[in-house]
Design a protein around this motif. Structure first.
Motif, PDB file in Angstrom:
ATOM      1  N   ARG A 162       0.959  -1.287  -0.060  1.00 52.77           N
ATOM      2  CA  ARG A 162       0.103   0.053  -0.097  1.00 52.77           C
ATOM      3  C   ARG A 162       0.903   1.259  -0.060  1.00 52.77           C
ATOM      4  NH1 ARG A 162      -2.946  -3.101   4.719  1.00 52.77           N
ATOM      5  NH2 ARG A 162      -0.594  -3.620   4.959  1.00 52.77           N
ATOM      6  N   THR A 163       0.694   1.948  -0.970  1.00 53.75           N
ATOM      7  CA  THR A 163       1.450   3.480  -0.967  1.00 53.75           C
ATOM      8  C   THR A 163       0.138   4.446  -1.206  1.00 53.75           C
ATOM      9  OG1 THR A 163       3.101   4.496  -1.864  1.00 53.75           O
ATOM     10  CG2 THR A 163       1.686   3.139  -3.393  1.00 53.75           C
ATOM     11  N   ASP A 164       0.743   5.774  -1.219  1.00 56.07           N
ATOM     12  CA  ASP A 164      -0.134   6.773  -1.439  1.00 56.07           C
ATOM     13  C   ASP A 164       0.497   8.044  -2.275  1.00 56.07           C
ATOM     14  OD1 ASP A 164       1.284   7.238   1.257  1.00 56.07           O
ATOM     15  OD2 ASP A 164       0.844   9.296   0.467  1.00 56.07           O
ATOM     16  N   GLU A 165       0.070   8.664  -2.814  1.00 58.50           N
ATOM     17  CA  GLU A 165       0.453   9.792  -3.730  1.00 58.50           C
ATOM     18  C   GLU A 165      -0.674  10.914  -3.869  1.00 58.50           C
ATOM     19  OE1 GLU A 165       2.997  11.068  -5.184  1.00 58.50           O
ATOM     20  OE2 GLU A 165       4.237   9.589  -4.363  1.00 58.50           O
ATOM     21  N   ALA A 166      -0.170  12.021  -4.148  1.00 56.67           N
ATOM     22  CA  ALA A 166      -1.016  13.250  -4.486  1.00 56.67           C
ATOM     23  C   ALA A 166      -2.231  12.723  -5.498  1.00 56.67           C
ATOM     24  CB  ALA A 166      -0.497  14.351  -4.849  1.00 56.67           C
ATOM     25  N   ALA A 167      -3.366  13.091  -5.554  1.00 53.83           N
ATOM     26  CA  ALA A 167      -4.429  12.987  -6.439  1.00 53.83           C
ATOM     27  C   ALA A 167      -3.960  13.967  -7.558  1.00 53.83           C
ATOM     28  CB  ALA A 167      -5.839  13.317  -5.942  1.00 53.83           C
ATOM     29  N   ILE A 168      -4.441  13.925  -9.064  1.00 55.04           N
ATOM     30  CA  ILE A 168      -5.259  12.651  -9.287  1.00 55.04           C
ATOM     31  C   ILE A 168      -4.321  11.458  -9.832  1.00 55.04           C
ATOM     32  CG2 ILE A 168      -7.400  13.868  -9.296  1.00 55.04           C
ATOM     33  CD1 ILE A 168      -7.170  13.703 -12.352  1.00 55.04           C
ATOM     34  N   GLY A 169      -4.670  10.404  -9.885  1.00 54.91           N
ATOM     35  CA  GLY A 169      -3.812   9.249 -10.781  1.00 54.91           C
ATOM     36  C   GLY A 169      -4.497   9.166 -12.228  1.00 54.91           C
ATOM     37  N   GLU A 170      -3.740   9.530 -13.207  1.00 58.88           N
ATOM     38  CA  GLU A 170      -4.293   9.329 -14.612  1.00 58.88           C
ATOM     39  C   GLU A 170      -3.753   7.975 -14.984  1.00 58.88           C
ATOM     40  OE1 GLU A 170      -5.909  11.387 -16.698  1.00 58.88           O
ATOM     41  OE2 GLU A 170      -5.784   9.497 -17.334  1.00 58.88           O
ATOM     42  N   ALA A 171      -4.831   7.013 -15.294  1.00 62.05           N
ATOM     43  CA  ALA A 171      -4.484   5.771 -15.837  1.00 62.05           C
ATOM     44  C   ALA A 171      -3.772   5.876 -17.318  1.00 62.05           C
ATOM     45  CB  ALA A 171      -5.689   4.627 -15.485  1.00 62.05           C
ATOM     46  N   ASP A 172      -4.472   6.689 -17.965  1.00 64.00           N
ATOM     47  CA  ASP A 172      -4.136   6.692 -19.472  1.00 64.00           C
ATOM     48  C   ASP A 172      -2.787   7.055 -19.882  1.00 64.00           C
ATOM     49  OD1 ASP A 172      -4.290   6.898 -22.219  1.00 64.00           O
ATOM     50  OD2 ASP A 172      -6.485   7.487 -22.443  1.00 64.00           O
ATOM     51  N   PRO A 173      -2.006   6.307 -20.372  1.00 63.45           N
ATOM     52  CA  PRO A 173      -0.598   6.940 -20.523  1.00 63.45           C
ATOM     53  C   PRO A 173      -0.441   7.991 -21.348  1.00 63.45           C
ATOM     54  CG  PRO A 173      -0.806   4.736 -21.656  1.00 63.45           C
ATOM     55  CD  PRO A 173      -2.165   4.762 -20.895  1.00 63.45           C
ATOM     56  N   ALA A 174      -1.637   8.198 -22.322  1.00 66.79           N
ATOM     57  CA  ALA A 174      -1.298   9.335 -23.287  1.00 66.79           C
ATOM     58  C   ALA A 174      -1.904  10.705 -22.740  1.00 66.79           C
ATOM     59  CB  ALA A 174      -2.281   9.011 -24.285  1.00 66.79           C
ATOM     60  N   LYS A 175      -2.109  10.497 -21.259  1.00 67.01           N
ATOM     61  CA  LYS A 175      -2.727  11.921 -20.556  1.00 67.01           C
ATOM     62  C   LYS A 175      -1.870  12.106 -19.524  1.00 67.01           C
ATOM     63  CE  LYS A 175      -7.413  10.834 -21.202  1.00 67.01           C
ATOM     64  NZ  LYS A 175      -8.838  10.738 -20.532  1.00 67.01           N
ATOM     65  N   ALA A 176      -0.978  11.273 -19.113  1.00 64.30           N
ATOM     66  CA  ALA A 176      -0.055  11.261 -17.955  1.00 64.30           C
ATOM     67  C   ALA A 176       1.051  12.340 -18.103  1.00 64.30           C
ATOM     68  CB  ALA A 176       0.803   9.906 -17.804  1.00 64.30           C
ATOM     69  N   THR A 177       1.005  13.245 -17.019  1.00 62.81           N
ATOM     70  CA  THR A 177       2.050  14.392 -16.786  1.00 62.81           C
ATOM     71  C   THR A 177       2.640  14.120 -15.676  1.00 62.81           C
ATOM     72  OG1 THR A 177       0.237  15.633 -16.113  1.00 62.81           O
ATOM     73  CG2 THR A 177       0.793  15.813 -18.445  1.00 62.81           C
ATOM     74  N   ASP A 178       1.930  13.667 -14.414  1.00 62.96           N
ATOM     75  CA  ASP A 178       2.670  14.268 -13.118  1.00 62.96           C
ATOM     76  C   ASP A 178       3.326  12.891 -12.395  1.00 62.96           C
ATOM     77  OD1 ASP A 178       2.755  15.692 -10.936  1.00 62.96           O
ATOM     78  OD2 ASP A 178       0.769  16.213 -10.762  1.00 62.96           O
ATOM     79  N   TYR A 179       3.686  12.998 -11.362  1.00 61.61           N
ATOM     80  CA  TYR A 179       4.416  12.049 -10.564  1.00 61.61           C
ATOM     81  C   TYR A 179       3.692  10.628 -10.769  1.00 61.61           C
ATOM     82  CZ  TYR A 179       7.678   9.196  -7.386  1.00 61.61           C
ATOM     83  OH  TYR A 179       8.196   8.420  -6.874  1.00 61.61           O
ATOM     84  N   VAL A 180       2.458  10.604  -9.975  1.00 62.62           N
ATOM     85  CA  VAL A 180       1.765   9.260 -10.029  1.00 62.62           C
ATOM     86  C   VAL A 180       1.391   8.750 -11.452  1.00 62.62           C
ATOM     87  CG1 VAL A 180      -0.494  10.283  -9.367  1.00 62.62           C
ATOM     88  CG2 VAL A 180       0.265   8.016  -8.702  1.00 62.62           C
ATOM     89  N   ASP A 181       1.119   9.672 -12.205  1.00 65.25           N
ATOM     90  CA  ASP A 181       0.806   9.103 -13.458  1.00 65.25           C
ATOM     91  C   ASP A 181       1.885   8.264 -14.050  1.00 65.25           C
ATOM     92  OD1 ASP A 181      -1.030  10.988 -12.972  1.00 65.25           O
ATOM     93  OD2 ASP A 181      -0.398  12.610 -14.614  1.00 65.25           O
ATOM     94  N   SER A 182       3.047   8.830 -13.793  1.00 72.42           N
ATOM     95  CA  SER A 182       4.183   8.217 -14.308  1.00 72.42           C
ATOM     96  C   SER A 182       4.669   7.001 -13.723  1.00 72.42           C
ATOM     97  CB  SER A 182       5.493   8.978 -14.011  1.00 72.42           C
ATOM     98  OG  SER A 182       5.448  10.235 -14.679  1.00 72.42           O
ATOM     99  N   VAL A 183       4.315   6.876 -12.465  1.00 74.06           N
ATOM    100  CA  VAL A 183       4.304   5.555 -11.511  1.00 74.06           C
ATOM    101  C   VAL A 183       3.287   4.642 -12.383  1.00 74.06           C
ATOM    102  CG1 VAL A 183       4.007   4.479  -9.249  1.00 74.06           C
ATOM    103  CG2 VAL A 183       4.952   6.694  -9.436  1.00 74.06           C
ATOM    104  N   LEU A 184       2.170   4.931 -12.435  1.00 76.30           N
ATOM    105  CA  LEU A 184       1.308   3.855 -13.112  1.00 76.30           C
ATOM    106  C   LEU A 184       1.881   3.544 -14.548  1.00 76.30           C
ATOM    107  CD1 LEU A 184      -2.277   5.968 -12.338  1.00 76.30           C
ATOM    108  CD2 LEU A 184      -1.143   3.355 -11.465  1.00 76.30           C
ATOM    109  N   MET A 185       2.264   4.500 -14.985  1.00 74.01           N
ATOM    110  CA  MET A 185       2.806   4.381 -16.621  1.00 74.01           C
ATOM    111  C   MET A 185       3.847   3.281 -16.499  1.00 74.01           C
ATOM    112  SD  MET A 185       4.726   6.898 -19.267  1.00 74.01           S
ATOM    113  CE  MET A 185       3.051   8.121 -19.843  1.00 74.01           C
TER     114      MET A 185
END
Lengths: 532, 338
Positions: free
Chosen positions: A30-53
């Protein structure tokens, strides 16, 4: 005595009534990050978006761990420049998507077209690409308008998606024949080749990832079966959860006092993580008195870097910032860990000021910090104090981000100095240096300096065209020195994140995995973590 | 005026209030500084993309046209796309509203179960030790904001005494019941899953109590004041002289009239909690609408802001109507004409 018994009885009753069985059949991280998490890699820009990507999708290339800026093939098996503007990439055999489909060149082309047609996320990295085509099922050709050396490194941000799955789940939308390009589908699920797949996703609440057992690179033996990323969790809650062993890795954005308190907990370790970013005070190079290099050098030499570094101290031993040695930050090609940091020298500052054509007492410096980031204020106040030592008057203003981005569109309205942070999106110095300091890019939040240095422009253009890695290192190290010598920007510190980690995952493997990358979000690789 | 006529009249007025509120909220949302399209697409998006996105959101139209589009879509059940979560706002509301509603229901339950008995005890034993303790507790409840209660309760019952869970609606190890109402307590009971029910109650308790604490204080203080006033009335003395039991006097003759203002306050607090649960939801990682409401404001998500505010407006209007009907039932001296 009776009250004590009653208290114990109530506690036991409550515990037996409400306590939850925490014996997991599967291992959960379990971990946490600042919202929001963007699951679509074509829309990712932020830190957590990158972690998901990086955990759910793979790109053609990956970054070499160790902060050297080197690249390894990932979905690619290799690449070569067939001309200065043509890159030929061959793909690995037998890589499967989560759906079971085999990844091929059509998927790469589709992923590129999807990213560019949607025009969001990291599409801005591929502005020089003219076309991407599949030569056969295992070969992709990328053409650029002009020689563009950072191309291979920027491919780390082209997540390859499963064309067939997305096309089978396309709804009506704004992209012509491509409908919505699977935007709605990728709001809650994934279509990648990555080590984990999305099983539940609410961008404002949490994302649940499950292990992709067929991942082509495999997982470490004790990697978590499931990963839960919670969004925007309060610091006090994170502290409670970590101490109760109900949270494994905290975000790096906890207040210093919480990190200091967690350091004392026996089941929590704090891992310092050099991050690919830096705090800067951007001097407006076109506005008097900072259009004179001597005035800029004076303020650069007067800025108290020791005091700035101390302001990042979490405890006596943990400091969330490292004195900077220029714009090349750890993880970027050309970064030299042995290069001395920039230091204050007030006598030299006064000597430089004497050469400046402006009289400091004639100027009131407008020093800004971003109002939404209150901990920036002391760094602006520090500059104010140091500027006053030199005889300048100075005001400090908290500028809302929206207002700052509006003001920075013209150099006349851009403050004399503004505190901002920049983060590397991919491990090539071009991505960080060109948008900030090339004279053609003025007017964005990244280029609040309005730099106008022909020598620097020439170096940045040469670095963009040169494909030999060793030559590029020399070019960018020269650019690094030039930016310092001409005091174009004041460097506050390089980022050092403080990542609180539960001892269940805090081992040498984890510490090694979390550090040594130059791309935002690349470090949190769940498949490499070991959970006990 | 009959009850039915009264109901239709109130409904008609509520609809007018709803439209008035929608205009005000719609305009106010647009006064927040910043370009929603730029915020949504991030700092790296090109100017062309931002402009295209503004077109998509109709932001280049006049505010009248924008409102017309909004209200037309609203009648078709379309609240637009959230620029914050990138999902239809209706999906966001469907996801988050039940969590907040269930939390607020728990708070109201605790408010009634703790606040009213506390007020009754205090009123019955006026100026005794019980009254003093109750008044101090009530005062603490009222003056301490909910978010501070959240931290205090977490510190005591989760950090020092690890009794209650501190995050989300249920434990990660459990599978949620099939969603019927979205309210986990009800859905788990429908499924007969008592283990999950117990887990969900445990998760609801601390955040529910944190939100309820100021209202508990309010209700206790109001009940005490009203009850002690009623006990000074002549008809209570009259009942006592006829040797009616204390219980009968308290429940039949004192509590009913004393509870009329309390019911009004409970109703208003119920609606108020829906919007005010934000910080408590943040502390307890509660996936609710109050937290969403504040985050869409920070992200200048126009559709999200308007939808959240209108949901809360609707809730206020409905609760007000319900409270008025309950007060009518409790107090026969008030007629529908009033």
């Amino acid at each position: 005595m009776k009250i004590s018994y009653l208290f114990k009885l109530i506690t036991i009753l409550l515990v037996t009534t409400f306590s939850i069985n925490t014996a997991f059949a599967k291992t959960i991280l379990r971990t946490d990050e600042a919202a929001i998490g963007e699951a679509d890699p074509a829309k990712a820009t932020d830190y957590v978006d990158s972690v998901l990507m990086f955990n759910v999708y793979d790109a053609l290339v990956d970054e070499d761990r160790g902060g050297s800026g080197g690249l390894n093939p990932l979905l690619a098996s290799g690449w070569e420049y067939t001309s200065p503007t043509t890159l030929k990439i061959t793909l690995k055999d037998g890589v499967k998507f989560h759906s079971g489909n085999t990844m091929d060149a059509d998927d790469v082309v589709f992923s590129y077209n999807r990213l560019m047609d949607m025009g969001q996320g990291f599409s801005f990295l591929f502005g020089s690409v003219t076309d991407v085509k599949a030569l056969d099922s295992k070969t992709v050709e990328i053409n650029t308008a002009e020689p563009y050396a950072p191309l291979v490194a920027s491919l780390i941000r082209l997540a390859v998606v499963d064309k067939d799955t997305i096309q089978a789940n396309t709804a009506a939308g704004e992209y012509g024949d491509n409908g919505d390009y699977g935007e709605a589908y990728l709001l809650t699920t994934s279509a990648g080749t990555g080590a984990y797949k999305i099983v539940e996703h609410d961008p404002n609440v949490k994302t649940v990832l499950a292990k992709n057992d067929n991942y082509f690179q495999g997982h470490s033996a004790k990697s978590p079966d499931e990963v839960i990323i919670k969004y925007s969790v309060e610091a006090a809650t994170i502290k409670t959860l970590l101490v109760r062993n109900e949270h494994e890795i905290s975000s790096m954005w906890l207040p210093n006092e919480v990190v200091a308190a967690l350091e004392k907990e026996p089941n929590v370790d704090i891992i310092p993580i050099p991050r690919p970013g830096a705090w800067m005070n951007k001097l407006n190079n076109r506005k008097a008195p900072f259009d004179d290099v001597h005035c800029r050098r004076a303020i650069q030499l007067a800025y108290d870097y020791d005091a700035l570094e101390k302001s990042f101290a979490v405890t006596d031993t943990l400091i969330a910032g490292k004195k900077s040695s220029g714009p090349l930050i750890p993880g970027l090609l050309g970064y030299d860990a042995n290069k001395p940091a920039i230091e204050r020298d007030i006598d030299k500052a006064k000597a430089e000021l004497a050469k400046c054509k402006y009289n400091p007492s004639d100027y009131t410096l407008d020093l800004a910090w971003i109002a939404e980031v209150p901990y920036e204020e002391p760094w602006a106040l520090q500059l104010q104090a140091n500027a006053m030592e030199l005889g300048f008057d100075a005001t400090v203003t908290g500028l809302p981000w929206a207002k700052f981005t509006e003001q920075v569109a013209s150099w006349e309205n851009t403050p004399h100095a503004t505190v901002v942070s920049v983060v590397a999106n991919f491990p090539d110095p071009d991505g960080l240096l060109y948008p900030q300091w090339h004279s053609s890019t003025g007017g964005t939040w990244m280029s609040a300096e309005w730099a106008n240095d022909p020598e620097l422009d020439a170096l940045l253009e040469k670095g963009r065209a040169e494909t030999d890695a060793n030559e590029r290192i020399k070019i960018y190290q020269a650019a690094n020195q030039l930016i310092i010598d001409n005091a174009i920007t004041l460097f506050i510190t390089d980022f050092v994140g403080m990542q609180p980690v539960n001892t269940a995952v805090s081992n040498a493997q984890t510490a090694g995995t979390l550090t040594g990358y130059g791309t935002m979000g690349r470090n949190l690789s769940f498949r490499e973590l070991e959970i006990n | 005026m009959s009850a039915a006529q009264y109901f239709f009249r109130r409904t008609f007025i509520s609809i007018i209030v709803f439209f008035g509120a929608s205009i005000v909220i719609f305009c106010l949302a647009r006064l927040i500084p910043g370009d929603p399209a730029r915020i949504a697409l991030g700092p790296f998006a090109s100017k062309e993309m931002v402009e295209q996105y503004r077109e998509l959101l109709h932001l280049n139209e006049s505010i009248f046209i924008q409102y017309k589009i909004f209200i037309t879509n609203l009648f078709q059940g379309d609240l637009g796309i959230s620029t914050y979560t990138k999902r239809p706002v209706l999906i966001d509301i469907k996801s988050y509203f039940p969590a907040t509603f269930e939390l607020v229901l728990m708070s109201v339950t605790l408010m009634v179960l703790i606040g009213m008995p506390l007020g009754i005890l205090s009123g019955k034993f006026k100026d005794t030790f019980v009254d003093h303790i109750s008044r101090v507790f009530s005062l603490l409840g009222v003056v301490t904001p909910s978010f501070l209660w959240a931290i205090i309760l977490m510190l005591i019952f989760a950090f020092w005494l690890p009794i209650f869970p501190v995050s989300e609606r249920f434990s990660e190890t459990l599978d949620p019941p099939k969603l019927v109402t979205g309210l986990l307590l009800i859905d788990s009971l429908i499924e007969g899953n008592f283990h999950f029910f117990k887990d969900a109650v445990a998760h609801l308790f601390l955040p529910g109590l944190a939100i309820a604490m100021p209202a508990i204080g309010n209700v206790a203080r109001l009940t005490r004041t009203n009850l002690s006033d009623i006990y000074d009335k002549q008809y209570i003395e009259f009942a006592k002289s006829y040797s009616f039991s204390e219980f009968k006097i308290a429940t039949k003759y004192a509590l009913k009239p004393a509870s009329i203002p309390t019911v009004t306050i409970i109703g208003l607090d119920f609606a108020l909690m829906l919007g005010n649960a934000f910080l408590v939801e943040t502390v307890f990682v509660w996936p609710g609408m109050a937290k969403y409401g504040v985050e869409v404001i920070l992200a200048k998500d126009l559709n999200g802001i308007v939808a959240t505010a209108l949901i809360i407006t609707t809730f206020y209007l409905v609760i007000n109507m319900v409270v008025d009907f309950v007060v009518l039932l409790l107090n026969p001296r008030i007629s529908f004409k009033d």
